[in-house]
Design a protein around this motif. Structure first.
Motif, short mmCIF file in Angstrom:
data_model
loop_
_atom_site.label_atom_id
_atom_site.label_comp_id
_atom_site.label_asym_id
_atom_site.label_seq_id
_atom_site.Cartn_x
_atom_site.Cartn_y
_atom_site.Cartn_z
N ALA B 60 137.21 20.25 57.73
CA ALA B 60 136.97 20.31 56.29
C ALA B 60 135.52 20.73 56.05
CB ALA B 60 137.23 18.94 55.67
N ILE B 61 135.30 21.59 55.06
CA ILE B 61 133.93 22.07 54.88
C ILE B 61 132.98 20.95 54.48
CG2 ILE B 61 134.15 24.55 54.50
CD1 ILE B 61 133.96 23.79 51.47
N GLY B 62 133.52 19.92 53.87
CA GLY B 62 132.69 18.77 53.50
C GLY B 62 132.07 18.10 54.72
N ASP B 63 132.68 18.29 55.89
CA ASP B 63 132.17 17.66 57.11
C ASP B 63 131.22 18.56 57.89
OD1 ASP B 63 133.72 15.50 56.47
OD2 ASP B 63 135.41 16.13 57.73
N LEU B 64 130.95 19.74 57.37
CA LEU B 64 130.15 20.71 58.13
C LEU B 64 128.67 20.35 58.18
CD1 LEU B 64 130.94 24.45 57.34
CD2 LEU B 64 130.65 23.39 59.57
N GLY B 65 128.18 19.77 57.11
CA GLY B 65 126.75 19.45 57.06
C GLY B 65 125.91 20.70 57.22
N ASN B 66 124.88 20.61 58.09
CA ASN B 66 124.01 21.76 58.29
C ASN B 66 124.42 22.61 59.46
OD1 ASN B 66 122.37 20.96 56.18
ND2 ASN B 66 121.26 19.54 57.52
N SER B 67 125.65 22.41 59.93
CA SER B 67 126.07 23.10 61.16
C SER B 67 126.06 24.60 60.98
CB SER B 67 127.47 22.66 61.54
OG SER B 67 127.53 21.27 61.61
N GLN B 68 125.84 25.27 62.12
CA GLN B 68 125.87 26.73 62.16
C GLN B 68 127.27 27.16 62.58
OE1 GLN B 68 123.13 28.92 61.82
NE2 GLN B 68 121.97 27.14 61.08
N VAL B 69 127.88 28.00 61.77
CA VAL B 69 129.21 28.50 62.11
C VAL B 69 129.07 29.93 62.63
CG1 VAL B 69 131.49 29.13 61.21
CG2 VAL B 69 130.29 27.08 60.32
N THR B 70 129.73 30.20 63.76
CA THR B 70 129.78 31.58 64.26
C THR B 70 131.24 31.98 64.38
OG1 THR B 70 127.82 31.12 65.57
CG2 THR B 70 129.02 33.14 66.09
N THR B 71 131.58 33.11 63.80
CA THR B 71 132.94 33.63 63.94
C THR B 71 132.90 34.79 64.94
OG1 THR B 71 132.76 35.34 62.25
CG2 THR B 71 133.33 33.12 61.49
N ILE B 72 134.04 35.33 65.25
CA ILE B 72 134.08 36.47 66.20
C ILE B 72 133.19 37.61 65.71
CG2 ILE B 72 136.20 37.39 65.12
CD1 ILE B 72 136.19 37.81 68.71
N GLU B 73 133.08 37.75 64.40
CA GLU B 73 132.22 38.81 63.87
C GLU B 73 130.77 38.60 64.25
OE1 GLU B 73 134.58 37.23 62.06
OE2 GLU B 73 135.64 38.64 60.73
N GLY B 74 130.40 37.33 64.45
CA GLY B 74 129.01 37.03 64.80
C GLY B 74 128.79 36.96 66.30
N LEU B 75 129.87 37.02 67.08
CA LEU B 75 129.72 36.93 68.54
C LEU B 75 129.21 38.24 69.11
CD1 LEU B 75 130.44 34.90 70.90
CD2 LEU B 75 132.46 36.33 71.26
N GLY B 76 129.77 39.32 68.63
CA GLY B 76 129.36 40.63 69.12
C GLY B 76 130.07 41.68 68.31
N THR B 77 129.53 42.89 68.33
CA THR B 77 130.17 43.97 67.58
C THR B 77 130.52 45.08 68.55
OG1 THR B 77 128.07 45.06 67.20
CG2 THR B 77 128.76 43.45 65.55
N THR B 78 131.24 46.06 68.07
CA THR B 78 131.61 47.18 68.94
C THR B 78 130.37 47.82 69.55
OG1 THR B 78 133.30 47.51 67.28
CG2 THR B 78 133.19 49.16 69.01
N GLN B 79 129.27 47.83 68.77
CA GLN B 79 128.04 48.44 69.28
C GLN B 79 127.34 47.53 70.28
OE1 GLN B 79 128.79 48.46 65.86
NE2 GLN B 79 129.63 50.49 66.23
N SER B 80 127.41 46.24 70.07
CA SER B 80 126.77 45.34 71.03
C SER B 80 127.73 44.20 71.33
CB SER B 80 125.43 44.85 70.49
OG SER B 80 125.55 43.69 69.73
N LEU B 81 128.53 44.43 72.35
CA LEU B 81 129.60 43.49 72.69
C LEU B 81 129.05 42.30 73.46
CD1 LEU B 81 132.19 46.13 73.95
CD2 LEU B 81 132.46 44.73 71.89
N HIS B 82 129.62 41.14 73.20
CA HIS B 82 129.40 39.97 74.03
C HIS B 82 130.10 40.22 75.37
CE1 HIS B 82 130.09 35.80 75.40
NE2 HIS B 82 129.04 35.47 74.67
N SER B 83 129.61 39.61 76.44
CA SER B 83 130.20 39.84 77.77
C SER B 83 131.69 39.52 77.79
CB SER B 83 129.51 38.98 78.81
OG SER B 83 128.14 39.26 78.82
N VAL B 84 132.08 38.50 77.04
CA VAL B 84 133.50 38.14 77.02
C VAL B 84 134.31 39.27 76.36
CG1 VAL B 84 135.20 36.55 76.02
CG2 VAL B 84 133.13 35.65 77.08
N GLN B 85 133.78 39.83 75.30
CA GLN B 85 134.49 40.94 74.63
C GLN B 85 134.57 42.15 75.55
OE1 GLN B 85 131.82 40.72 71.23
NE2 GLN B 85 133.56 40.29 69.89
N GLN B 86 133.47 42.39 76.26
CA GLN B 86 133.45 43.50 77.21
C GLN B 86 134.55 43.32 78.26
OE1 GLN B 86 129.65 43.76 79.22
NE2 GLN B 86 128.86 44.91 77.47
#
Ligand code: FES
Ligand code: FES
Lengths: 750, 153
Positions: B60-86
């Motif tokens: 629930a977003i109410g439980d997020l507090g100050n946490s940092q959320v990363t989605t796949i979009e923030g993991l890496g992009t086609t131009q700079s892929l994360h090793s897992v995506q590679q």
């Protein structure tokens, strides 16, 4: 400028070119039937009579891949087929699944007797084609049934690429004064003898002004640059970066979000409902009745779902027996009851006399109803105005969707546009369109606003059109350590009449071949050999599920064969090979023995292996499965699969389709079923329909042979032999023969 | 309320009990995380919260507090892929691809805490992520390949 074409001798399709603003398109010319084609809106009325596959203008090359991609890599492969002849890197081209409109559902298909878009490996189309051809004789024995769409794309798309290439060369020839046969092409350029490189993008306009060069020869297999070698799927980077946009991800300006709750008694009405609580919930804009259900429109999917949950609805009872037990009782009642015989397409030797006396084997088998449950739940975005209806959805049946939406809205078909989206799995569910029509109904009540309907997982799994449950009775006899008599009776509800009735409002008379597809048509020669289909009444709605009739029949046929071979005391692999009457199939079985180091069903104490074979969609497929009987259950250790699809276009994707198909077949055989209570499907989410998890997945070895004369699709053939090979392996390891799916009702898996 | 997704902060006006998944998808238009089940059974909605894999349909977003959320979009992009995506692309893992955002986020989280997982550890970490297309053999291969890549870095 007018489109041009030239007749290609000995070909049933015509490829021509047409000018568009700033460039040229190449594609199939629809001689008889000019259709509205949004890609060619630059053309004058009546001139847009071409279904484009290649478009070249100053901005680059666009490849149009009109056949649905449900995950099997069809978009990518269609592009690769064009690119092979066009001499471009398909990854550098723009790829478009085709803009809306009927132009992409091409002339060949329209003119076929089978009313289907020519989707690559389309299960239903395959089955219907075979059904259309079912004569009294065993056509499929000579492996002549099945796919006409794969070979059709295979030739047509390469032809489009070749004609485009030669026409671009001709334009370069006219420009440079050097004969066309002195020119070559490379990666998007025409290359002159002195090395000068003319980009296709600059030749596009002159190419549009000349007659297309249509007397071209396709390159031979030995000259292929990419086809036949490992390829990179073009959609892979998007799918690994979260940027592939599926139907469910699409956002349309001003869109609202809808949820529905339809009667879990499938096809029955709503008696009454009270939406007072829902109407006052945050974000809710509207509550409205729809056919057999109630819909909520809100400003967010989650709010719409919460609100629909808060509606108190009284349902009418579903129009079929209330429970799975009662449903199967109806199926069992028709089996071997000659008044309900649907067809007997295989009857060799004299089964009746053979089974009159002696040591007769008899057993009953059963497979459950199954949901498709693709990971992307059913969804659609629809916008209706007074003049038109626009639909964005992942579907395998865009023409039916268009026609149904036209009927519902009262608009002309020409004013209904279906924009096909990438599909997050289907397995056959997207051969149905109930969810789209619900969205149309809601959108009609909100004219001018785009409505996005997303089914919750629960709505999806309890409102599916299921793989039919079926029952089989197998009987047989052995003689001289050989299988001598094989008699299989299969009973289930008829699938095709159900589907045709629902989607085309037509009644198809005659037998329903799907009741025995995958069992009557196997390439074996048994002295007394008979397969009979019995038709149970129509009950819960059913449809095609990956591999259609063969999904259950593969299990019935091969399990019975395995039991008879065991009774004969013969080796499971050697006896299948001895009985096999088709060379291509026999080589598949032999290869499976070779790669698995087959030396009998027993590996060691508590370890066993099972082999199974099924010929489906023209592809002979053998699976050898090795299991260990551990203290806490069956562990599937290793699976070997051999197929023969003729020419292999992309070995990497083929391997994925094969192990994916086998995993799909095994996963459901392990632990999935859809059962009914009070007319409602009981398994409403993945906790109750689990399939295979990574820890259960065996090691795979896949080999594709190319002895078959005809190229085939490979999305489905891995499924039918998967369950029986696992069942046969469990028998080898434990001595327990399990004749009813899912296996986990009787044995655990680890 | 404020939430931080892929290093960008957003102001959200929503019920605190709204699951993060629907805030991302419908309120912010971040559609890499997918809806598959809504009950923590499929993993398609997996994102990172402070670096750890979390089922966003359950948070629930109410439980997020100050946490940092990363989605796949923030993991890496086609131009700079994360090793897992590679590794995923090199192993040609995806079929329909719908489950793969979640699979990749789960694998990335596994490898960030355990750079050299055993087969059993891979099985344990990845078995909550369902793939109906059956891409599992290549998921296994890609996780191992990604582990190698990360060790070489
Ligand atoms: S959608 Fe969150 S785990 Fe399935
Ligand atoms: S790739 Fe289709 S569900 Fe995993």
């Amino acid at each position: 400028m007018m489109g041009r074409l030239r007749t290609l001798t000995r070909r049933t399709f015509l490829i021509g070119s047409a000018a568009v603003a700033g460039g040229v398109v190449f594609g199939t010319y629809l001689a008889k039937r000019p259709v509205k084609n949004p890609l060619l809106t630059d053309l004058q009325q009546g001139e847009a009579a071409i279904t484009p596959y290649v478009k070249i203008d100053s901005s680059g090359v666009t490849l149009i891949t009109p056949r649905a991609d449900k995950g099997q890599g069809a978009y990518s492969l269609q592009a690769q087929l064009i690119a092979e002849e066009l001499d471009i890197d398909p990854a550098s081209a723009n790829l478009s699944p085709g803009l809306p409109g009927p132009a992409y559902y091409n002339g060949t298909v329209m003119e076929e007797s089978v009313p289907f878009p020519a989707y690559n490996q389309g299960a239903m189309a395959e089955t219907v084609r075979r059904f259309m051809h079912v004569p009294a004789k065993l056509l499929a024995m000579q492996i002549t049934g099945g796919s006409s769409t794969v070979p059709d794309s295979f030739v047509k798309l390469r032809m489009a690429g070749a004609i485009a290439r030669e026409t671009l060369k001709e334009a370069a020839a006219q420009q440079s004064g050097i004969a066309r046969d002195q020119l070559s092409t490379e990666n998007g350029f025409v290359v002159l003898p002195d090395g000068t490189r003319l980009p296709y993008t600059e030749l596009a306009t002159p190419a549009a002004g000349i007659e297309p060069v249509t007397d071209v020869e396709l390159r031979s297999k030995s000259d292929w640059k990419s086809l036949g070698k490992p390829m990179q799927r073009i959609d892979m980077p998007a799918k690994c970066t979260g940027t592939e946009q599926y139907g469910i991800d699409l956002q349309i300006e001003g869109m609202v979000h809808a949820a529905v709750r339809a009667n879990p008694g499938l096809g029955a009405a709503v008696e009454s409902y009270d939406a007072t609580a829902a109407e006052s919930m945050r974000g809710v804009q509207k509550v409205l009745p729809i056919e057999n259900g109630v819909a909520v429109v809100a400003d967010n999917t989650w709010r719409a779902w919460r609100a629909v949950d808060a509606i108190d609805i009284q349902w009418a009872a579903g129009p079929y027996p209330a429970s799975t037990d009662e449903i199967f009782a109806k199926i069992e009642k028709v089996i071997n009851n000659e008044a309900h015989r649907d067809h007997r397409q295989r009857d060799e030797g004299d089964v009746e006399s053979a089974l009159e006396d002696g040591d007769i084997f008899e057993a009953q088998y059963k497979v459950p109803y199954l949901a498709h449950a693709p990971m992307e739940p059913m969804n659609a975005i629809v916008k209706v105005t007074d003049d038109q209806c626009e639909i964005w959805t992942g579907t395998q049946i865009p023409l039916f969707v268009r026609d149904h939406a036209a009927a519902l809205t009262g608009l002309d078909k020409e004013n209904v546009f279906v924009y096909v989206q990438p599909i997050g799995g289907s397995f056959g569910h997207k051969l149905e369109d109930t969810h789209v029509l619900q969205a149309v109904e809601i959108a009609m009540a909100l004219k001018g606003t785009a409505v996005k309907l997303v089914w919750s997982r629960e709505e999806d799994m309890t409102h599916d059109y299921l793989r039919p449950g079926a029952v089989a009775i197998g009987r047989g006899k052995v003689a001289d350590s050989k299988v001598d008599t094989f008699d299989l009776s299969v009973a289930q509800s008829a699938l095709l009449p159900d589907w045709f009735g629902r989607l085309m409002k037509i009644n198809i008379p005659g037998p329903d071949a799907t009741i025995t597809t995958g069992s009557w048509d196997q390439p074996f020669d048994i002295p007394n050999y008979r397969v009979t289909g019995y038709r149970a009444p129509t009950m819960v709605p059913i449809s095609s599920w990956r591999s259609v009739g063969a999904s259950g029949n593969g299990f019935f046929h091969d399990s019975l064969l395995d039991e008879l071979i065991h009774k004969a005391g013969a080796d499971p692999l050697a006896e299948r090979i001895r009985l096999c009457l088709d060379d291509t199939s026999r080589k598949v079985l032999e290869k499976a023995g070779e790669i698995s180091d087959w030396n009998g069903p027993s590996i060691s104490e508590n370890r066993g292996r099972g082999v199974a074979f099924c010929l489906s969609f023209g592809v002979p497929t053998a699976v050898v499965t090795e299991v260990t009987n551990t203290d806490s259950g069956i562990k599937i250790d290793k699976v070997y699969v051999v197929v023969d699809v003729g020419d292999v276009l992309d070995p990497v994707n083929l391997e994925a389709q094969v192990f994916g198909g086998v995993i799909f077949g095994m996963a459901h055989a392990m632990n999935c079923e859809t059962t009914f209570e009070n007319h409602a499907a009981q398994q409403n989410n993945y906790h109750a329909f689990e399939g295979m998890r990574l820890y259960q997945v065996p090691e795979f070895e896949v080999v594709a042979l190319s002895n078959a004369g005809k190229i085939r699709g490979i999305g489905e053939p891995g499924v039918p032999p998967a369950a029986p090979s696992l069942g046969n392996a469990i028998f080898a390891a434990t001595g327990r023969r399990i004749r009813e799916l899912p296996f986990n009702k009787q044995i655990d898996f680890v | 309320m404020e939430i931080t997704v892929n290093n960008t902060s957003y102001t959200i006006d929503a019920e605190p009990e709204m699951p993060l998944l629907w805030v991302l998808r419908d309120e912010l238009g971040i559609t890499g995380p997918k809806y598959g089940c809504g009950i923590a059974q499929c993993g398609a909605c997996t994102v990172h919260v402070n670096g750890y894999a979390v089922r966003s349909c359950q948070l629930a977003i109410g439980d997020l507090g100050n946490s940092q959320v990363t989605t796949i979009e923030g993991l890496g992009t086609t131009q700079s892929l994360h090793s897992v995506q590679q590794a995923w692309i090199e192993n040609q893992v995806a079929q329909c691809g719908y489950c793969q955002s979640g699979q990749i986020m789960q694998a990335a989280s596994l490898l960030s805490t355990n750079p050299d997982p055993t087969d059993d550890q891979i099985d344990a970490a990845m078995s909550g992520n369902l793939c109906r297309c059956g891409t599992y053999p290549r998921i296994r291969a890609a996780v191992k390949a990604a582990a190698k890549k990360l060790q070489e870095v």
